[in-house]
Design a protein around this motif. Structure first.
Motif, PDB file in Angstrom:
ATOM      1  N   UNK A 154       2.420   2.244  -5.425  1.00 40.69           N
ATOM      2  CA  UNK A 154       3.579   2.719  -4.384  1.00 40.69           C
ATOM      3  C   UNK A 154       3.790   2.596  -3.738  1.00 40.69           C
ATOM      4  N   UNK A 155       2.572   3.022  -2.707  1.00 42.78           N
ATOM      5  CA  UNK A 155       2.508   2.545  -1.610  1.00 42.78           C
ATOM      6  C   UNK A 155       2.615   0.456  -1.176  1.00 42.78           C
ATOM      7  N   UNK A 156       2.177  -0.029  -2.197  1.00 39.40           N
ATOM      8  CA  UNK A 156       2.103  -1.342  -2.202  1.00 39.40           C
ATOM      9  C   UNK A 156       0.784  -1.635  -2.187  1.00 39.40           C
ATOM     10  N   UNK A 157      -0.260  -1.060  -2.003  1.00 38.12           N
ATOM     11  CA  UNK A 157      -1.449  -1.821  -1.829  1.00 38.12           C
ATOM     12  C   UNK A 157      -2.515  -1.836  -3.142  1.00 38.12           C
ATOM     13  N   UNK A 158      -1.518  -2.016  -4.247  1.00 39.99           N
ATOM     14  CA  UNK A 158      -2.495  -2.424  -5.862  1.00 39.99           C
ATOM     15  C   UNK A 158      -2.807  -4.104  -5.337  1.00 39.99           C
ATOM     16  N   UNK A 159      -1.758  -5.216  -5.037  1.00 34.95           N
ATOM     17  CA  UNK A 159      -1.798  -5.891  -5.380  1.00 34.95           C
ATOM     18  C   UNK A 159      -1.808  -7.212  -3.857  1.00 34.95           C
ATOM     19  N   UNK A 160      -2.850  -7.219  -2.950  1.00 39.11           N
ATOM     20  CA  UNK A 160      -2.685  -8.060  -2.115  1.00 39.11           C
ATOM     21  C   UNK A 160      -3.651  -8.888  -1.820  1.00 39.11           C
ATOM     22  N   UNK A 161      -2.933  -9.851  -1.230  1.00 39.70           N
ATOM     23  CA  UNK A 161      -4.235 -10.705  -0.793  1.00 39.70           C
ATOM     24  C   UNK A 161      -5.488 -10.754  -0.188  1.00 39.70           C
ATOM     25  N   UNK A 162      -6.400 -11.451  -0.497  1.00 39.81           N
ATOM     26  CA  UNK A 162      -7.627 -11.696  -0.325  1.00 39.81           C
ATOM     27  C   UNK A 162      -7.514 -10.901   1.251  1.00 39.81           C
ATOM     28  N   UNK A 163      -6.879 -11.806   2.722  1.00 39.48           N
ATOM     29  CA  UNK A 163      -7.066 -11.538   4.134  1.00 39.48           C
ATOM     30  C   UNK A 163      -6.228  -9.652   4.147  1.00 39.48           C
ATOM     31  N   UNK A 164      -4.697  -9.863   3.174  1.00 42.04           N
ATOM     32  CA  UNK A 164      -4.286  -8.226   3.450  1.00 42.04           C
ATOM     33  C   UNK A 164      -5.615  -7.301   2.659  1.00 42.04           C
ATOM     34  N   UNK A 165      -6.260  -7.900   1.633  1.00 40.71           N
ATOM     35  CA  UNK A 165      -7.234  -6.498   0.508  1.00 40.71           C
ATOM     36  C   UNK A 165      -8.526  -6.566   1.845  1.00 40.71           C
ATOM     37  N   UNK A 166      -8.663  -7.472   3.054  1.00 44.10           N
ATOM     38  CA  UNK A 166     -10.057  -7.065   3.382  1.00 44.10           C
ATOM     39  C   UNK A 166      -9.807  -5.919   4.436  1.00 44.10           C
ATOM     40  N   UNK A 167      -8.301  -6.361   5.326  1.00 38.30           N
ATOM     41  CA  UNK A 167      -8.320  -5.633   6.269  1.00 38.30           C
ATOM     42  C   UNK A 167      -8.186  -3.972   5.694  1.00 38.30           C
ATOM     43  N   UNK A 168      -7.505  -3.549   4.566  1.00 31.93           N
ATOM     44  CA  UNK A 168      -7.044  -2.087   3.827  1.00 31.93           C
ATOM     45  C   UNK A 168      -8.420  -1.454   3.369  1.00 31.93           C
ATOM     46  N   UNK A 169      -9.643  -2.411   3.393  1.00 34.67           N
ATOM     47  CA  UNK A 169     -10.834  -2.238   2.292  1.00 34.67           C
ATOM     48  C   UNK A 169     -11.883  -1.635   3.578  1.00 34.67           C
ATOM     49  N   UNK A 170     -11.960  -2.452   5.101  1.00 34.19           N
ATOM     50  CA  UNK A 170     -12.613  -2.048   5.901  1.00 34.19           C
ATOM     51  C   UNK A 170     -11.905  -0.338   6.282  1.00 34.19           C
ATOM     52  N   UNK A 171     -10.593  -0.400   6.522  1.00 35.39           N
ATOM     53  CA  UNK A 171     -10.027   0.792   6.872  1.00 35.39           C
ATOM     54  C   UNK A 171     -10.184   2.183   6.172  1.00 35.39           C
ATOM     55  N   UNK A 172      -9.936   1.518   5.058  1.00 38.54           N
ATOM     56  CA  UNK A 172     -10.326   2.611   3.577  1.00 38.54           C
ATOM     57  C   UNK A 172     -11.595   3.250   3.931  1.00 38.54           C
ATOM     58  N   UNK A 173     -12.871   1.975   4.173  1.00 37.37           N
ATOM     59  CA  UNK A 173     -13.906   2.200   4.756  1.00 37.37           C
ATOM     60  C   UNK A 173     -14.194   3.976   4.864  1.00 37.37           C
ATOM     61  N   UNK A 203      -2.970  -0.446  10.851  1.00 36.42           N
ATOM     62  CA  UNK A 203      -2.685   0.933  11.829  1.00 36.42           C
ATOM     63  C   UNK A 203      -2.040   1.797  10.917  1.00 36.42           C
ATOM     64  N   UNK A 204      -0.856   0.964   9.804  1.00 34.28           N
ATOM     65  CA  UNK A 204      -0.092   1.754   9.103  1.00 34.28           C
ATOM     66  C   UNK A 204      -0.848   2.262   8.124  1.00 34.28           C
ATOM     67  N   UNK A 205      -1.760   1.827   7.654  1.00 35.10           N
ATOM     68  CA  UNK A 205      -2.696   1.923   6.574  1.00 35.10           C
ATOM     69  C   UNK A 205      -3.055   3.170   7.052  1.00 35.10           C
ATOM     70  N   UNK A 206      -3.645   3.105   8.003  1.00 37.18           N
ATOM     71  CA  UNK A 206      -4.558   3.929   8.970  1.00 37.18           C
ATOM     72  C   UNK A 206      -3.928   5.403   8.476  1.00 37.18           C
ATOM     73  N   UNK A 207      -2.600   5.217   9.486  1.00 33.26           N
ATOM     74  CA  UNK A 207      -1.582   6.696   9.001  1.00 33.26           C
ATOM     75  C   UNK A 207      -1.721   6.932   7.441  1.00 33.26           C
ATOM     76  N   UNK A 208      -1.318   6.053   7.128  1.00 30.08           N
ATOM     77  CA  UNK A 208      -0.898   6.398   4.932  1.00 30.08           C
ATOM     78  C   UNK A 208      -2.098   6.653   4.903  1.00 30.08           C
ATOM     79  N   UNK A 209      -3.487   6.498   4.411  1.00 31.37           N
ATOM     80  CA  UNK A 209      -5.191   7.176   3.938  1.00 31.37           C
ATOM     81  C   UNK A 209      -4.622   8.635   4.996  1.00 31.37           C
ATOM     82  N   UNK A 210      -4.644   8.125   6.719  1.00 29.23           N
ATOM     83  CA  UNK A 210      -4.807  10.011   6.923  1.00 29.23           C
ATOM     84  C   UNK A 210      -4.072  11.460   6.690  1.00 29.23           C
ATOM     85  N   UNK A 211      -2.556  10.655   5.837  1.00 31.69           N
ATOM     86  CA  UNK A 211      -2.007  12.139   5.182  1.00 31.69           C
ATOM     87  C   UNK A 211      -2.458  12.332   4.129  1.00 31.69           C
ATOM     88  N   UNK A 212      -3.195  11.690   3.566  1.00 29.83           N
ATOM     89  CA  UNK A 212      -3.339  11.791   2.282  1.00 29.83           C
ATOM     90  C   UNK A 212      -4.591  12.044   1.786  1.00 29.83           C
TER      91      UNK A 212
END
Ligand SMILES: Cc1cc2nc3c(=O)[nH]c(=O)nc-3n(C[C@H](O)[C@H](O)[C@H](O)COP(=O)(O)OP(=O)(O)OC[C@H]3O[C@@H](n4cnc5c(N)ncnc54)[C@H](O)[C@@H]3O)c2cc1C
Length: 380
Positions: A59-78, A10-19
């Motif tokens: 700067x938002x902290x999304x560039x260095x994530x573990x595999x599981x977190x990166x997968x969550x971010x990727x699916x929202x960003x899609x 949800x927080x990734x989604x809110x961040x992306x939605x603003x940009x």
């Protein structure tokens, strides 16, 4: 450096939605499907947009994530229409892992954060006219000079060399050695005297890669990645990062590819044709299977090595199925389309497809990797 754990969607989604805008059904009519690059696009603007996006992303902290977190971010960003991030691929997924695993603390400090923030873009100087699949055949050489090394030789198929700030450079530092021994890896600055970049025009119409001639280029000692003579090990780290990126992490598949195919069927009045339904269903299945394996591979570190080769092969299978569908829906006349229309981009898609099967290690090589490393079969 910001690290996150158990990131929440949800927080990734809110961040992306603003940009960024969400993908809409309209996108399927208008936005691109070109592979490798879009020949008509303003490359400078694409590069700057990628840099700017990556800075905010880091700067938002999304560039260095573990595999599981990166997968969550990727699916929202899609779900969002993001800038074309392909200019960043080599730094983030090829040079970055090499520096992280083999680089000195000083090299990491100097290059890693700027790469992660999109301030430094990289290219990869591995392939040569006589060294592609057989990378151990590298002939470009570096000889010792006061304070560092002097490099001479020729590289080829170098994506992004014309705008990269630095290169990951594989050369022979021991001229008495052959094959895997005696290779070393460096970070080389592309504006160093003696670096000559010449574009190669592709059949897509674009010129995304280059020949690079190196004429007595000085590389300082501290830019050696790993020990002298360990270049092969460093290259293996980079190549597995590249395979993983091309197979899935980096969206080698244009967003909403199957939706764009369906939109083409509607546009051309073919949406009620059972032959076209069959093609669309094949494409949807290949797309779904690829995404599922990317997610599964990301979630299971034991699978990570083999999954990178498997997903790279699945990408090219998907592109093949989509190509058959395009030719069924649009006929071979799509190949004649030029200009800015979406059908012209389907033409670039088809012409770019063979390159995807070769880039990052040809498909036959991926099959060897799966046979030898995953199935334990003897080397061919
Ligand atoms: C779009 C694109 C971008 C690229 N970007 C870069 C880049 O930025 N930097 C860089 O250094 N390189 C880059 N390359 C080069 C790429 O890594 C090489 O093209 C690739 O490794 C294949 O090498 P080759 O072209 O010399 O073909 P070859 O190695 O000569 O292979 C020719 C054919 O023989 C097959 N073959 C070779 N060996 C075997 C084997 N042992 N078993 C079975 N089949 C085999 C191959 O699969 C292929 O079909 C890029 C290539 C492409 C297409």
């Amino acid at each position: 450096m910001v690290r996150m754990q158990d990131i929440d969607a949800a927080s990734v989604d809110a961040w992306l939605a603003a940009r960024a805008p969400l993908h809409t059904a309209q996108d399927a009519q208008h936005t691109g499907v070109a592979l490798i690059e879009e020949s008509g696009a303003d490359e400078g603007a694409v590069v700057e947009a990628a840099r700017a996006w990556q800075r905010e992303w880091y700067d938002a902290g999304y560039a260095e994530l573990g595999a599981a977190d990166a997968a969550v971010v990727r699916s929202v960003a899609a779900n969002y229409r993001l800038p074309d991030l392909r200019p960043l691929l080599i730094g983030l997924h090829i040079l970055g892992p090499a520096l992280r695993e083999h680089g000195t603390a000083a090299l990491q400090r100097r290059y890693l954060t700027p790469i992660l923030r999109g301030e430094i873009l990289a290219c990869q100087l591995f392939s040569e006219p006589e060294a592609g699949s057989d990378l151990a055949g590298v002939r470009a050489k570096a000889v010792r000079v006061p304070g560092g090394w002097s490099v001479s030789g020729q590289k080829v198929w170098t994506s992004n060399a014309h705008f990269a700030d630095v290169a990951e450079l594989l050369v022979r530092t021991d001229s008495a050695s052959s094959r895997h021994a005696g290779l070393s890896m460096f970070v080389m600055h592309m504006d160093a005297p003696g670096v000559d970049v010449r574009p190669l025009r592709q059949m897509t119409g674009g010129a995304a890669f280059n020949e690079v001639f190196l004429n007595d280029v000085f590389v300082p000692e501290e830019n050696l990645i790993g020990e002298e003579g360990t270049g092969w090990r460093v290259a293996m780290t980079s190549l597995s990062g590249e395979r993983a990126a091309l197979g899935g992490e980096f969206e080698a598949v244009p967003p909403q590819l199957v939706e764009k195919l369906a939109a083409m069927a509607l546009r051309r009045g073919r949406s009620e044709d059972p032959l076209v339904w069959g093609c669309l269903a094949d494409a949807a299945v290949a797309d779904f299977a690829h995404r599922a394996v990317v997610e599964h591979g990301a979630a299971d570190p034991q699978l990570a090595g083999a999954a990178a080769s498997v997903t790279k092969l699945m990408v090219t299978d998907l592109l093949e199925v989509v190509t058959s569908a395009v030719l069924e829906i649009g006929d071979a006349e799509v190949l004649l389309e030029r200009g800015a229309s979406i059908d012209a981009q389907w033409s670039e898609f088809i012409l770019g497809k063979p390159g995807v099967a070769i880039a990052g290690g040809a498909n036959e090589i991926q099959k060897n990797v799966i046979a030898e490393r995953h199935l334990g079969l003897p080397k061919g």
